[in-house]
Design a protein around this motif. Structure first.
Motif, PDB file in Angstrom:
ATOM      1  N   THR A 131      27.881 -12.530   2.650  1.00  0.00           N
ATOM      2  CA  THR A 131      26.474 -12.174   2.754  1.00  0.00           C
ATOM      3  C   THR A 131      26.049 -12.075   4.213  1.00  0.00           C
ATOM      4  O   THR A 131      25.319 -11.168   4.605  1.00  0.00           O
ATOM      5  N   THR A 132      26.518 -12.990   5.032  1.00  0.00           N
ATOM      6  CA  THR A 132      26.187 -12.976   6.453  1.00  0.00           C
ATOM      7  C   THR A 132      26.750 -11.729   7.116  1.00  0.00           C
ATOM      8  O   THR A 132      26.073 -11.082   7.915  1.00  0.00           O
ATOM      9  N   GLU A 133      27.968 -11.355   6.801  1.00  0.00           N
ATOM     10  CA  GLU A 133      28.568 -10.160   7.385  1.00  0.00           C
ATOM     11  C   GLU A 133      27.810  -8.912   6.974  1.00  0.00           C
ATOM     12  O   GLU A 133      27.610  -7.998   7.766  1.00  0.00           O
ATOM     13  N   MET A 134      27.362  -8.850   5.736  1.00  0.00           N
ATOM     14  CA  MET A 134      26.606  -7.693   5.282  1.00  0.00           C
ATOM     15  C   MET A 134      25.278  -7.618   6.018  1.00  0.00           C
ATOM     16  O   MET A 134      24.794  -6.550   6.331  1.00  0.00           O
ATOM     17  N   GLY A 135      24.680  -8.748   6.326  1.00  0.00           N
ATOM     18  CA  GLY A 135      23.422  -8.775   7.048  1.00  0.00           C
ATOM     19  C   GLY A 135      23.554  -8.261   8.465  1.00  0.00           C
ATOM     20  O   GLY A 135      22.605  -7.744   9.036  1.00  0.00           O
ATOM     21  N   LEU A 136      24.729  -8.397   9.064  1.00  0.00           N
ATOM     22  CA  LEU A 136      24.926  -7.928  10.421  1.00  0.00           C
ATOM     23  C   LEU A 136      24.844  -6.416  10.524  1.00  0.00           C
ATOM     24  O   LEU A 136      24.521  -5.882  11.572  1.00  0.00           O
ATOM     25  N   ALA A 137      25.120  -5.709   9.440  1.00  0.00           N
ATOM     26  CA  ALA A 137      25.062  -4.253   9.446  1.00  0.00           C
ATOM     27  C   ALA A 137      23.625  -3.748   9.426  1.00  0.00           C
ATOM     28  O   ALA A 137      23.369  -2.595   9.693  1.00  0.00           O
ATOM     29  N   ASP A 138      22.679  -4.635   9.116  1.00  0.00           N
ATOM     30  CA  ASP A 138      21.282  -4.241   9.002  1.00  0.00           C
ATOM     31  C   ASP A 138      20.506  -4.499  10.294  1.00  0.00           C
ATOM     32  O   ASP A 138      19.343  -4.860  10.257  1.00  0.00           O
ATOM     33  N   LYS A 139      21.111  -4.281  11.417  1.00  0.00           N
ATOM     34  CA  LYS A 139      20.419  -4.465  12.685  1.00  0.00           C
ATOM     35  C   LYS A 139      19.383  -3.360  12.857  1.00  0.00           C
ATOM     36  O   LYS A 139      19.558  -2.249  12.389  1.00  0.00           O
ATOM     37  N   ILE A 140      18.314  -3.696  13.556  1.00  0.00           N
ATOM     38  CA  ILE A 140      17.248  -2.742  13.805  1.00  0.00           C
ATOM     39  C   ILE A 140      17.313  -2.292  15.263  1.00  0.00           C
ATOM     40  O   ILE A 140      17.287  -3.109  16.173  1.00  0.00           O
ATOM     41  N   CYS A 141      17.394  -0.992  15.469  1.00  0.00           N
ATOM     42  CA  CYS A 141      17.372  -0.429  16.820  1.00  0.00           C
ATOM     43  C   CYS A 141      15.947   0.002  17.132  1.00  0.00           C
ATOM     44  O   CYS A 141      15.246   0.528  16.275  1.00  0.00           O
ATOM     45  N   LYS A 142      15.533  -0.247  18.367  1.00  0.00           N
ATOM     46  CA  LYS A 142      14.182   0.091  18.796  1.00  0.00           C
ATOM     47  C   LYS A 142      14.245   1.038  19.984  1.00  0.00           C
ATOM     48  O   LYS A 142      15.052   0.852  20.893  1.00  0.00           O
ATOM     49  N   THR A 143      13.381   2.057  19.949  1.00  0.00           N
ATOM     50  CA  THR A 143      13.300   3.045  21.020  1.00  0.00           C
ATOM     51  C   THR A 143      11.826   3.298  21.324  1.00  0.00           C
ATOM     52  O   THR A 143      11.021   3.449  20.394  1.00  0.00           O
TER      53      THR A 143
END
Length: 79
Positions: free
Chosen positions: A22-34
């Protein structure tokens, strides 16, 4: 008694594996800001920022955040 210790150990191991997955899957959901190219001025409303980012800049959303001394509109999307 040994059987119950084995079962408990197996359950703990399975729980650990599920938490790690579950933790590894959460890492893919990073938010990029511009920083928004279209929003001008100081950003007071994250709702207005999100609308500009979605409609005119093809981002998923936006939010007001401090960038230096001023609040700026930062457009967001999943990385």
């Amino acid at each position: 008694m040994k059987l119950s210790n084995r079962v408990l150990s197996a359950l703990l191991l399975i729980s650990f594996i599920l938490i790690a997955a579950t933790t590894e899957m959460g890492l893919a959901d990073k938010i990029c800001k511009t920083r928004s190219d279209r929003f001008s001025g100081v950003c007071f409303s994250s709702n207005n920022c999100a609308i500009i980012c979605q409609l005119f800049e093809q981002f998923e959303g936006g939010q007001c955040e401090f960038e230096g001394a001023f609040r700026r509109c930062l457009c967001t999307k999943a990385c």
